[in-house]
Design a protein around this motif. Structure first.
Motif, PDB file in Angstrom:
ATOM      1  N   MET A  32      41.109  35.888  31.412  1.00  0.00           N
ATOM      2  CA  MET A  32      42.152  36.415  32.274  1.00  0.00           C
ATOM      3  C   MET A  32      41.556  36.566  33.661  1.00  0.00           C
ATOM      4  SD  MET A  32      44.831  39.428  31.845  1.00  0.00           S
ATOM      5  CE  MET A  32      45.917  39.851  33.179  1.00  0.00           C
TER       6      MET A  32
ATOM      7  N   HIS B  64      48.445  36.928  38.095  1.00  0.00           N
ATOM      8  CA  HIS B  64      47.385  36.769  37.093  1.00  0.00           C
ATOM      9  C   HIS B  64      47.434  35.391  36.453  1.00  0.00           C
ATOM     10  CE1 HIS B  64      46.382  41.028  37.239  1.00  0.00           C
ATOM     11  NE2 HIS B  64      47.683  41.249  37.278  1.00  0.00           N
TER      12      HIS B  64
ATOM     13  N   ILE C 176      46.337  45.316  29.550  1.00  0.00           N
ATOM     14  CA  ILE C 176      46.142  45.178  30.996  1.00  0.00           C
ATOM     15  C   ILE C 176      46.745  46.457  31.570  1.00  0.00           C
ATOM     16  CG2 ILE C 176      48.141  43.626  31.049  1.00  0.00           C
ATOM     17  CD1 ILE C 176      47.282  42.673  33.773  1.00  0.00           C
TER      18      ILE C 176
END
Length: 192
Positions: A96, A79, A119
């Motif tokens: 993100m 990520h 998340i």
């Protein structure tokens, strides 16, 4: 999802699911790892007026580690978190993986920013300070995953070298450098 907690710490994670979303790591088996951190001045006319802060990290592959692999062969889900912060206008944009997470405008001259979001079952928190906080023993910019600072995540070369694979790590998320990969060289020995 936005969470209002400030210092989030959670127990060791296992491979169970929570809220129908899979837990992505276990500190003893497949820890999160750093890929890159970058803080760049990004103002169009006055470069110091805007900052672009980038954190890149990943969740290591439990399957690869369990099969005895190490280092880059253990890379897993990765990520990128990017904060673009204008100190003059107060505009803050948080992304993100290229998707907007948060956009706001703070008061002019605002010197601190923090934001917390989820998340899956995990909690991420970004903390940014306009001025360096070294005298307060804080980093100017940091990203926390379930209360763990980005700067304590494993390095890619440390993946697969934990206690589960015989590498001597500990379940307390010890960040002692590997004797094989220190800046002192491969032949480094502890001085006693």
């Amino acid at each position: 999802h936005t969470f209002s907690t400030t210092n989030c710490t959670f127990p060791q994670h296992t491979s169970i699911t929570m809220n129908h979303q899979q837990i992505r790591y276990d500190l003893r088996r497949n820890p999160p790892y750093q890929i890159n951190f970058r803080s760049k001045r990004a103002g169009k006319h006055i470069t110091a007026s805007k900052r672009r802060i980038t954190f890149q990290f990943g969740f290591s592959s439990a399957k690869a580690i369990a099969s005895g692999q190490s280092e880059v062969n253990c890379r897993g889900e990765e990520h990128e978190v990017v904060l673009i912060w204008s100190h003059i206008s107060g505009k803050r944009e948080l992304y993100m993986d290229g998707r907007p997470i948060h956009m706001s405008k703070g008061p002019r001259g605002n010197t601190k920013f923090q934001f917390t979001w989820g998340i899956g079952p995990h909690v991420l928190k970004i903390v940014a300070n306009f001025k360096d906080q070294a005298k307060n023993f804080e980093r100017q910019f940091d990203l926390f995953l379930d209360g763990i600072t980005f700067f304590r995540f494993y390095k890619i070369y440390q993946l697969g070298r934990s206690s589960s694979s015989g590498g001597g790590g500990s379940s307390s998320f010890s960040r002692a450098p590997s004797k094989e990969y220190t800046y002192r060289g491969a032949a480094y020995k502890d001085e006693e």
